[in-house]
Design a protein around this motif. Sequence first.
Motif, PDB file in Angstrom:
ATOM      1  N   ASP A   1       0.816  -1.215   0.000  1.00  0.00           N
ATOM      2  CA  ASP A   1       0.000   0.000   0.000  1.00  0.00           C
ATOM      3  C   ASP A   1       0.849   1.265   0.000  1.00  0.00           C
TER       4      ASP A   1
ATOM      5  N   VAL B   1       1.979   1.694  -3.612  1.00  0.00           N
ATOM      6  CA  VAL B   1       0.824   2.090  -4.422  1.00  0.00           C
ATOM      7  C   VAL B   1       0.467   3.552  -4.171  1.00  0.00           C
TER       8      VAL B   1
ATOM      9  N   PHE C   1      -2.768  -7.671  -6.279  1.00  0.00           N
ATOM     10  CA  PHE C   1      -3.373  -6.872  -7.345  1.00  0.00           C
ATOM     11  C   PHE C   1      -4.565  -7.607  -7.943  1.00  0.00           C
TER      12      PHE C   1
ATOM     13  N   TYR D   1      -6.489  -1.577  -6.519  1.00  0.00           N
ATOM     14  CA  TYR D   1      -5.198  -1.338  -7.172  1.00  0.00           C
ATOM     15  C   TYR D   1      -5.334  -1.132  -8.682  1.00  0.00           C
TER      16      TYR D   1
END
Length: 122
Positions: A67, A70, A91, A97
Amino acid sequence: MEENNTFHETEEEIVLQKQGNAYILSTLSGTVGEITYRLVEAGTWVIDHTYVDPRYRGRQLGKQLLDMVVQEARDKGRKIIPSCSFALEEFKKDSTYADVWERGTSTSELSDPYSSGSATMG
Protein backbone atom coordinates in the motif's frame (compact mmCIF):
# COMPACT_ATOMS: atom_id res chain seq x y z
CA MET A 1 8.54 5.10 26.59
CA GLU A 2 8.44 2.74 29.53
CA GLU A 3 6.45 0.20 27.51
CA ASN A 4 9.52 -0.49 25.36
CA ASN A 5 11.60 -1.58 28.34
CA THR A 6 9.85 -4.96 28.44
CA PHE A 7 9.76 -7.01 25.26
CA HIS A 8 6.31 -8.17 24.26
CA GLU A 9 6.21 -9.53 20.72
CA THR A 10 2.67 -8.34 20.10
CA GLU A 11 3.59 -4.82 21.23
CA GLU A 12 7.02 -4.66 19.62
CA GLU A 13 7.48 -1.43 17.73
CA ILE A 14 7.85 -1.92 13.99
CA VAL A 15 9.24 1.09 12.15
CA LEU A 16 8.55 1.77 8.48
CA GLN A 17 11.05 3.80 6.49
CA LYS A 18 11.69 4.55 2.85
CA GLN A 19 15.18 3.78 1.57
CA GLY A 20 15.71 4.61 -2.09
CA ASN A 21 13.32 2.47 -4.12
CA ALA A 22 12.28 0.37 -1.14
CA TYR A 23 10.20 0.45 1.99
CA ILE A 24 11.76 -1.32 4.95
CA LEU A 25 10.10 -2.58 8.14
CA SER A 26 12.45 -2.92 11.08
CA THR A 27 12.48 -3.55 14.80
CA LEU A 28 15.25 -3.18 17.33
CA SER A 29 16.46 -6.62 16.24
CA GLY A 30 16.76 -5.68 12.54
CA THR A 31 14.85 -5.79 9.26
CA VAL A 32 11.63 -7.81 9.34
CA GLY A 33 10.13 -6.87 5.97
CA GLU A 34 10.77 -5.05 2.72
CA ILE A 35 9.35 -4.25 -0.67
CA THR A 36 11.46 -3.06 -3.60
CA TYR A 37 10.56 -1.51 -6.93
CA ARG A 38 12.37 -0.03 -9.90
CA LEU A 39 11.64 2.30 -12.78
CA VAL A 40 11.36 0.36 -16.07
CA GLU A 41 10.13 3.13 -18.34
CA ALA A 42 8.89 6.67 -17.94
CA GLY A 43 5.99 6.55 -15.53
CA THR A 44 6.11 2.82 -14.76
CA TRP A 45 7.53 0.93 -11.79
CA VAL A 46 8.00 -2.80 -11.34
CA ILE A 47 7.53 -4.22 -7.86
CA ASP A 48 10.17 -6.92 -7.98
CA HIS A 49 10.46 -8.15 -4.41
CA THR A 50 8.38 -8.38 -1.25
CA TYR A 51 9.48 -10.17 1.91
CA VAL A 52 8.23 -10.45 5.48
CA ASP A 53 10.12 -12.46 8.09
CA PRO A 54 8.12 -15.64 8.89
CA ARG A 55 7.89 -14.60 12.56
CA TYR A 56 5.98 -11.46 11.53
CA ARG A 57 3.64 -12.92 8.91
CA GLY A 58 -0.10 -12.88 9.43
CA ARG A 59 -0.11 -9.23 10.50
CA GLN A 60 -0.85 -7.73 7.06
CA LEU A 61 2.66 -6.22 6.96
CA GLY A 62 3.22 -7.21 3.32
CA LYS A 63 -0.02 -5.54 2.34
CA GLN A 64 0.97 -2.42 4.28
CA LEU A 65 4.26 -2.30 2.38
CA LEU A 66 2.44 -2.76 -0.92
CA ASP A 67 0.00 0.00 0.00
CA MET A 68 2.90 2.39 0.63
CA VAL A 69 4.29 1.81 -2.87
CA VAL A 70 0.82 2.09 -4.42
CA GLN A 71 0.15 5.37 -2.61
CA GLU A 72 3.50 6.77 -3.73
CA ALA A 73 2.72 5.70 -7.31
CA ARG A 74 -0.65 7.46 -7.14
CA ASP A 75 0.95 10.60 -5.72
CA LYS A 76 3.53 10.65 -8.53
CA GLY A 77 1.21 9.57 -11.34
CA ARG A 78 3.02 6.25 -11.89
CA LYS A 79 1.73 2.85 -13.01
CA ILE A 80 2.90 -0.42 -11.43
CA ILE A 81 3.77 -3.80 -12.88
CA PRO A 82 3.44 -6.33 -10.02
CA SER A 83 6.29 -8.69 -10.93
CA CYS A 84 6.78 -10.47 -7.60
CA SER A 85 4.26 -13.19 -6.79
CA PHE A 86 2.92 -11.51 -3.63
CA ALA A 87 2.21 -8.17 -5.32
CA LEU A 88 0.60 -9.90 -8.30
CA GLU A 89 -1.74 -11.93 -6.08
CA GLU A 90 -2.74 -8.82 -4.12
CA PHE A 91 -3.37 -6.87 -7.34
CA LYS A 92 -5.54 -9.72 -8.66
CA LYS A 93 -7.73 -9.95 -5.57
CA ASP A 94 -8.05 -6.26 -4.65
CA SER A 95 -9.74 -4.03 -7.23
CA THR A 96 -8.57 -0.87 -5.43
CA TYR A 97 -5.20 -1.34 -7.17
CA ALA A 98 -6.75 -1.23 -10.67
CA ASP A 99 -5.97 2.47 -11.17
CA VAL A 100 -2.20 1.92 -10.91
CA TRP A 101 -1.93 -1.55 -12.50
CA GLU A 102 -0.01 -1.45 -15.78
CA ARG A 103 -1.27 -4.54 -17.60
CA GLY A 104 0.39 -3.91 -20.97
CA THR A 105 3.74 -5.57 -20.22
CA SER A 106 4.35 -9.25 -19.61
CA THR A 107 5.58 -9.76 -16.08
CA SER A 108 7.63 -12.78 -17.17
CA GLU A 109 9.89 -10.43 -19.14
CA LEU A 110 10.51 -8.36 -16.03
CA SER A 111 10.68 -11.09 -13.42
CA ASP A 112 13.94 -11.65 -11.60
CA PRO A 113 14.09 -15.21 -10.22
CA TYR A 114 16.50 -14.12 -7.49
CA SER A 115 14.21 -11.43 -6.10
CA SER A 116 10.71 -12.58 -7.08
CA GLY A 117 10.60 -15.87 -5.27
CA SER A 118 10.80 -16.61 -1.62
CA ALA A 119 13.88 -15.11 -0.08
CA THR A 120 15.64 -15.75 3.15
CA MET A 121 17.20 -12.88 4.96
CA GLY A 122 20.43 -13.51 6.77
